[in-house]
Design a protein around this motif. Sequence first.
Motif, PDB file in Angstrom:
ATOM      1  N   ILE A 110       0.831  -1.203   0.000  1.00 23.30           N
ATOM      2  CA  ILE A 110       0.000   0.000   0.000  1.00 23.30           C
ATOM      3  C   ILE A 110       0.873   1.263   0.000  1.00 23.30           C
ATOM      4  CG2 ILE A 110      -1.922  -1.155   1.139  1.00 23.30           C
ATOM      5  CD1 ILE A 110      -1.130   0.229   3.714  1.00 23.30           C
ATOM      6  N   SER A 111       2.073   1.176   0.574  1.00 24.21           N
ATOM      7  CA  SER A 111       2.979   2.329   0.515  1.00 24.21           C
ATOM      8  C   SER A 111       3.396   2.612  -0.924  1.00 24.21           C
ATOM      9  CB  SER A 111       4.219   2.074   1.384  1.00 24.21           C
ATOM     10  OG  SER A 111       3.874   1.900   2.740  1.00 24.21           O
ATOM     11  N   ARG A 112       3.654   1.556  -1.682  1.00 27.40           N
ATOM     12  CA  ARG A 112       4.022   1.706  -3.093  1.00 27.40           C
ATOM     13  C   ARG A 112       2.828   2.250  -3.884  1.00 27.40           C
ATOM     14  NH1 ARG A 112       5.880  -2.933  -3.551  1.00 27.40           N
ATOM     15  NH2 ARG A 112       8.096  -2.453  -3.256  1.00 27.40           N
ATOM     16  N   GLN A 113       1.612   1.752  -3.572  1.00 21.89           N
ATOM     17  CA  GLN A 113       0.417   2.216  -4.277  1.00 21.89           C
ATOM     18  C   GLN A 113       0.127   3.697  -4.018  1.00 21.89           C
ATOM     19  OE1 GLN A 113      -2.803  -0.320  -3.098  1.00 21.89           O
ATOM     20  NE2 GLN A 113      -1.815  -2.206  -3.844  1.00 21.89           N
ATOM     21  N   LYS A 114       0.511   4.186  -2.855  1.00 20.26           N
ATOM     22  CA  LYS A 114       0.242   5.574  -2.495  1.00 20.26           C
ATOM     23  C   LYS A 114       1.326   6.521  -3.009  1.00 20.26           C
ATOM     24  CE  LYS A 114      -2.446   4.271   1.566  1.00 20.26           C
ATOM     25  NZ  LYS A 114      -3.630   5.076   1.713  1.00 20.26           N
ATOM     26  N   GLY A 115       2.313   5.992  -3.751  1.00 21.51           N
ATOM     27  CA  GLY A 115       3.277   6.844  -4.417  1.00 21.51           C
ATOM     28  C   GLY A 115       4.515   7.190  -3.622  1.00 21.51           C
ATOM     29  N   PHE A 116       4.784   6.495  -2.529  1.00 23.15           N
ATOM     30  CA  PHE A 116       6.000   6.754  -1.763  1.00 23.15           C
ATOM     31  C   PHE A 116       7.204   6.194  -2.515  1.00 23.15           C
ATOM     32  CE2 PHE A 116       2.686   6.867   1.510  1.00 23.15           C
ATOM     33  CZ  PHE A 116       3.005   8.047   2.165  1.00 23.15           C
ATOM     34  N   ASN A 117       8.372   6.823  -2.284  1.00 25.57           N
ATOM     35  CA  ASN A 117       9.567   6.370  -2.986  1.00 25.57           C
ATOM     36  C   ASN A 117       9.999   5.000  -2.483  1.00 25.57           C
ATOM     37  OD1 ASN A 117      11.310   6.687  -0.647  1.00 25.57           O
ATOM     38  ND2 ASN A 117      11.250   8.901  -1.037  1.00 25.57           N
ATOM     39  N   GLU A 118      10.886   4.369  -3.249  1.00 29.07           N
ATOM     40  CA  GLU A 118      11.259   2.985  -2.963  1.00 29.07           C
ATOM     41  C   GLU A 118      11.984   2.848  -1.627  1.00 29.07           C
ATOM     42  OE1 GLU A 118      10.887  -0.944  -3.576  1.00 29.07           O
ATOM     43  OE2 GLU A 118      10.008   0.698  -4.754  1.00 29.07           O
TER      44      GLU A 118
END
Length: 715
Positions: free
Chosen positions: A73-81
């Motif tokens: 969900i962190s990746r889906q919300k646009g946070f960096n890698e």
Amino acid sequence: MASPGFVKRTNGRLGVTEPISLGGPTEFDVIKTQELEKYLADAGLYESQEEAVSREEVLGRLDQIVKNWVKNISRQKGFNEQFVQEANAKIFTFGSYRLGVHGPGADIDTLCVGPRHATREDDFFVELQNMLAEMPEVSELHPVPDAHVPVMKFKFSGVSIDLLYAKLALWVIPEDLDISQDSILQNADEQTVRSLNGCRVTDQILRLVPNIQTFRTTLRCMRLWAKKRGVYSNVLGFLGGINWALLVARICQLYPNALPSTLVSRFFRVYTQWRWPNPVMLCDIEEGSLGLPVWDPRRNFRDRTHLMPIITPAYPSMNSSYNVSASTLRIMTDEFQRGNDICKLMETNKADWNTLFEPYPFFEAYKNYLEIDIAAEDEDDFRNWKGWVESRLRFLTLNIERQTFGKLQCHPHPRDFSEKSKPLHCCYFMGLQRKQGVPSKEGEQFDIRATVEDFKSNVGSYILWKPGMEIHVSHIKQRNVPLFVFPGGMRPSRPPRVSKPKASSLTHSPSHMETFSENGDKSVDMADVSSIRNQFDSVVSVDVEEESKKRKHVEDAASRSLADVKRPAFAKSPETMNTIVHGTNAEESAVVLCAKEAEALDIKNLNGSSSPTVVALPEELDELGDCGIQGKPEEVGVAANGCSADKSDAKDVIMQTGSFGSSNPRNGGIEELEPLELSAPVYSGLPAPTSNAPKKPLIRLRLTSIAAKGTGGSS
């Protein structure tokens, strides 16, 4: 053991008062504890090593799943890698598993702690739920997002899991997170505070008991006893797992060096004398710095209505037993007295653990019952419907008590019953009886039809109601209780008499300060019990001003006697055990009596020390506000509390029956009510509700059918 940073100690003790006794175990206590541990093992309360390993593997797997979930969900919300790689969630356990008292097949209460950007509504109950639903190891997935404490229920590799969620005000959840710190609650929403409370309370209990292993064995015993005696169910107004844990933990604080057999005996001794609604607390209530509301009857009117307060030790402190009603409190106090009587007999080897754990004969204890039948058309609907109805049952008890002015007492059975030939169907039962000691007049009746209709209307307002969800409430006599509720489907040919073991008669004489007489009959005469209580009360009923002087006098007398009297060597025979317990001569008997008097005074003082004054207002139970009826219930042609006179000596409970979603009730539309051995006093000075009650006696009642969601008409 506890660390100074978590638990406040006063003079080296745990708890809000000094211990009652610091005495260590005798050989008699050791023997009794060994017998108790063997009984618990034989009862199957301990899981196998293989099951324990399986549970650990499931928890490890679940922890890895929530870690992957929060990264997704962190990746889906646009946070960096980099942020995605640092994103974390963590699984904690609480309840019986964390306390170490779970048995084979028990579920595991778990808490998922996630970061501030992982929401409960969209991420936990959507994304994580979908992940679990796609896994072959997961079955019976049942999310309950609208519960007071939102939960996701499922089985993982056959292990039942209850998963809660707490969203913290942190961007990254550290792997070594300590949720016992109050700062963890900063900026947390109500659902998060309630979800965290389970873990925080469980951990605090383990810090506040002097010996964890002794606490666990005693708690296992009391949980088994409560289930056998039918007083284990928070949702139905008795006590649940956390309540029993808190009660046992307090006894452990009061007797820090005692073994489990002694702690069980003292459990009953203390709580038989407890003056409810004085609260049971493991530590002082902390106001805290976050401004969260805590239990305080001096400020909060709702807290004053609680009948049996058992306060959680972690901030914010709450009453864990607010569901207890007048009827369930009465039942539990009666059971405490029975347990105390049996433990007294066990001290002289005139009773054993089997006697204490004898199951309560619920279906032989009453002559009249309410039967609540529920059904649905598929498994998911039935699971939802059953949970909803069960959560409403205590309101039926409360309303019957309130609308009959406490004269008709209800005893809900804490579990449901089902017939194998009827899938997606189960029954709940409530025992009914007139309050003892209430005078009655010829022909008076309890009319609870309107109360039942209100209950069904409230149940029918379920927002997830679907066609096929049915409820049917009926009155049945003892002889008509369905066979499937009995073990093996066979009705007992000779119902056992519901009785308590006869307690020993306490007498005093100059030559022997304490002697016991026993006639061998295990049935109890209430006059004898009353006599025992009166004699005991005469020992403990002293003026507050005299208590400190008497306490000092008792201790001095005990010390002098102990110095002068040499105790005989302990032998393992029952005769010798009896001699040791009750003394060999006047001097040693005086020591025993002095010790008991001192203990009685200490127990009495517990009810007033460091506890806020509580005023119970049972006639204004605030919980009833949750049972509001949506829409006006259908007229049933009889007053809610009206009474119809009959020339015979029969006393009737009049009740209207019906079902949701069904136009053909099972009894063919007509139910004949037989005369009941219940009488209903009429309060002449109280206004009667407005109704169209007929003046002539009602024997046969036309059934009603309420349409979907409780808003239809009658047939």
